[in-house]
Design an enzyme around this catalytic site. Structure first.
Site, PDB file in Angstrom:
ATOM      1  N   GLU A 274      -6.512  -4.142   7.898  1.00  0.00           N
ATOM      2  CA  GLU A 274      -5.619  -3.096   8.397  1.00  0.00           C
ATOM      3  C   GLU A 274      -4.489  -2.805   7.405  1.00  0.00           C
ATOM      4  O   GLU A 274      -3.309  -2.959   7.724  1.00  0.00           O
ATOM      5  CB  GLU A 274      -5.038  -3.510   9.751  1.00  0.00           C
ATOM      6  CG  GLU A 274      -6.083  -3.782  10.817  1.00  0.00           C
ATOM      7  CD  GLU A 274      -5.495  -4.462  12.053  1.00  0.00           C
ATOM      8  OE1 GLU A 274      -4.251  -4.636  12.098  1.00  0.00           O
ATOM      9  OE2 GLU A 274      -6.257  -4.820  12.958  1.00  0.00           O
ATOM     10  N   PRO A 275      -4.803  -2.382   6.188  1.00  0.00           N
ATOM     11  CA  PRO A 275      -3.738  -2.074   5.228  1.00  0.00           C
ATOM     12  C   PRO A 275      -2.975  -0.822   5.627  1.00  0.00           C
ATOM     13  O   PRO A 275      -3.567   0.173   6.036  1.00  0.00           O
ATOM     14  CB  PRO A 275      -4.505  -1.859   3.922  1.00  0.00           C
ATOM     15  CG  PRO A 275      -5.853  -1.361   4.360  1.00  0.00           C
ATOM     16  CD  PRO A 275      -6.146  -2.101   5.641  1.00  0.00           C
ATOM     17  N   CYS A 360      27.503   9.965  11.685  1.00  0.00           N
ATOM     18  CA  CYS A 360      28.860   9.518  12.005  1.00  0.00           C
ATOM     19  C   CYS A 360      28.930   8.032  12.339  1.00  0.00           C
ATOM     20  O   CYS A 360      29.974   7.547  12.784  1.00  0.00           O
ATOM     21  CB  CYS A 360      29.396  10.335  13.180  1.00  0.00           C
ATOM     22  SG  CYS A 360      29.572  12.092  12.823  1.00  0.00           S
ATOM     23  N   TYR A 389       6.642   2.956   6.453  1.00  0.00           N
ATOM     24  CA  TYR A 389       7.622   2.692   7.507  1.00  0.00           C
ATOM     25  C   TYR A 389       8.947   3.399   7.217  1.00  0.00           C
ATOM     26  O   TYR A 389      10.021   2.810   7.311  1.00  0.00           O
ATOM     27  CB  TYR A 389       7.803   1.182   7.698  1.00  0.00           C
ATOM     28  CG  TYR A 389       6.508   0.510   8.069  1.00  0.00           C
ATOM     29  CD1 TYR A 389       5.984   0.638   9.357  1.00  0.00           C
ATOM     30  CD2 TYR A 389       5.772  -0.205   7.135  1.00  0.00           C
ATOM     31  CE1 TYR A 389       4.776   0.061   9.698  1.00  0.00           C
ATOM     32  CE2 TYR A 389       4.562  -0.784   7.461  1.00  0.00           C
ATOM     33  CZ  TYR A 389       4.064  -0.651   8.741  1.00  0.00           C
ATOM     34  OH  TYR A 389       2.859  -1.219   9.071  1.00  0.00           O
TER      35      TYR A 389
END
Length: 461
Positions: A274-275, A360, A389
């Site tokens: 699952e790369p 902010c 990500y």
């Protein structure tokens, strides 16, 4: 440069002699004459193809199932679907995305051990059978919602040497695994294999060896219970860039002998992985613009380490931050390093600096401390290895929009993709001669940028 948008790909097709660097510089030049100097990405699809060929060569027995959670940009998923990868989906939405591109359910594993019942039913109704579990409760849910599922038992691993640990949340122990297999047999649910994940940013390849050995034990347990298991999923944790201590081939050189020992090629076991970041991290470079600047006294720098600050310290505010692309700093243990788009003068003085996002919130700090020449509002900074990500978890907090992504692809890349699509290269083939392909691969020798010396240096992978 020709810009094409067709049914399959929306990207810039590079004329001969042009590179991803040219697209980046072109975009900066275009927006520099406007008021809207918004942050943007340049993503090199050639880099992704290059990674795929590298995978086939380094792990010939292992079929990649791309982890969609890592970067769910539609063009990225299209590209990987076109070259034949499988897909690791964690939710109904990810399954919908992958299947909307024509990917058959056999190329999908629903690799989330804790699933909502309605989403299990969705998988069942759309032909997705492979899915993971690690508890009796999950078995009961699947038995009711998807009795024809092909289950994969997720086992725990020693992920103590990983940057992002997962076994604290997922995975059954060896003792629990036997009990779960027995319960699955009672429920007449088919368990077809075992999966594990050594954690993201794994720094010890021997962790894979132990996990593969443990998987062999669970396969033997399954045989004793009466299952004919034929799938091993070795998870993710593979580096996506070269600025790491443990290189990809160093990991694979340990994995391959372990697979041959515990699951030899004549065992009948199919091996997948699952790369996620492996495929996309280095393909993306983010360009951000300085929107504000402050010269502050030493005690106002916002640095946790005041001793190394100087009297002349700068704070730079850019138009992307930790609530956007740089969420990887908070959630993925990333350390990022700015590159300068403009070449500094040889005798230019450097100052202690910090880099902040646009929101902010005082938490919105990208780089705590680095040395930079004096920059100005309107100048650009670049951040490499930003494909993993980042965009997938970016929000629009404070109303700041996510950066636009500009995809690029060279002619040789496109031709090779078509060849792979039509011939369906099997794992284990010799890597095709990609010829001039590297000219489109982002940030190689053609793009030497000027790096700032920073306390925060690299993205962990």
């Amino acid at each position: 440069m020709n810009s094409f948008s067709n049914e399959e790909f929306d990207c810039h097709f590079l004329d001969e002699g042009f590179t991803a660097k040219d697209i980046l510089d072109q975009k900066i030049n275009e927006v520099s004459y406007s008021d809207d100097k918004d942050a943007f990405y340049v993503a090199d699809l050639g880099d992704i193809l290059k990674k795929h060929l590298r995978w086939l060569k380094a792990l010939p027995r292992v079929t990649p199932f791309y982890a969609v959670k890592c970067n769910d940009s539609r063009t990225i998923v299209k590209t990987l679907a076109a070259i034949g990868t499988g897909f690791d989906c964690a939710s109904k939405t990810e399954i919908q995305l992958v299947q909307s591109l024509g990917v058959p359910p056999e190329r999908i594993i629903y690799a989330n051990p804790c699933k909502q019942v309605s989403q299990i039913k969705y998988a069942a109704n759309n032909g997705v059978q492979m899915m993971t579990f690690d508890s009796e409760v999950e078995l009961m849910k699947v038995a009711r919602a998807h009795p024809k599922a092909k289950l994969v038992l997720r086992i725990a691993t020693d992920d103590s040497k990983a940057v992002c640990r997962l076994s604290v949340k997922f995975g059954a122990t060896l003792k629990t695994s036997r009990l779960l297999l027995e319960r699955a047999k009672e429920l007449d649910i088919d368990v077809i294999g075992v999966s594990f994940h050594v954690g993201s940013g794994c720094t010890d390849p021997e962790t894979f060896v132990q996990a593969i050995s443990d998987a062999r034990c669970v396969f033997d347990m399954g045989a004793e219970v009466g299952f004919n298991m034929y799938l091993l999923d070795i998870g993710g944790g593979f580096p996506g860039s070269e600025d790491v201590k443990l290189k990809f081939e160093e990991i694979t050189s340990v994995i391959n002998p372990a697979l041959d020992k515990y699951f030899p090629s004549d065992s009948g076991v199919r091996i997948i992985a699952e790369p996620g970041r492996y495929y996309v991290a280095s393909a993306f470079t983010l360009a951000v613009n300085i929107i504000a600047k402050k010269l502050v006294l030493k005690e106002q720098t916002g640095s946790d380490d005041e001793e190394e600050s100087t009297d002349r310290t700068f704070m730079y505010y850019v138009n992307d931050g930790v609530y956007g692309s740089f969420n990887c700093i908070l959630y993925d243990h990333a350390h990022v390093k700015p590159l300068l788009q403009k070449r500094p003068k040889p005798d230019e003085k450097y100052y202690s600096s910090s880099i902040w996002g646009p929101t902010c919130d005082g938490l919105d700090r990208i780089v705590e401390r680095c040395n930079l020449p004096e920059m100005h509002v309107g100048d650009w900074m670049l951040f490499e290895n930003m494909g993993a990500y980042t965009v997938a978890a970016a929000s629009t907090f404070n109303g700041f929009q996510r950066p636009t992504i500009y995809y690029v692809m060279s002619g040789p890349t496109w031709q090779l993709m078509q060849q792979i699509r039509t011939q369906d290269f099997p794992p284990g083939v010799e890597e095709p001669d990609v010829g001039p392909l590297p000219v489109s691969c982002a940030w190689e020798s053609g793009m030497k940028r000027h790096s700032a010396a920073c306390a925060s240096t690299r993205i962990n992978v």
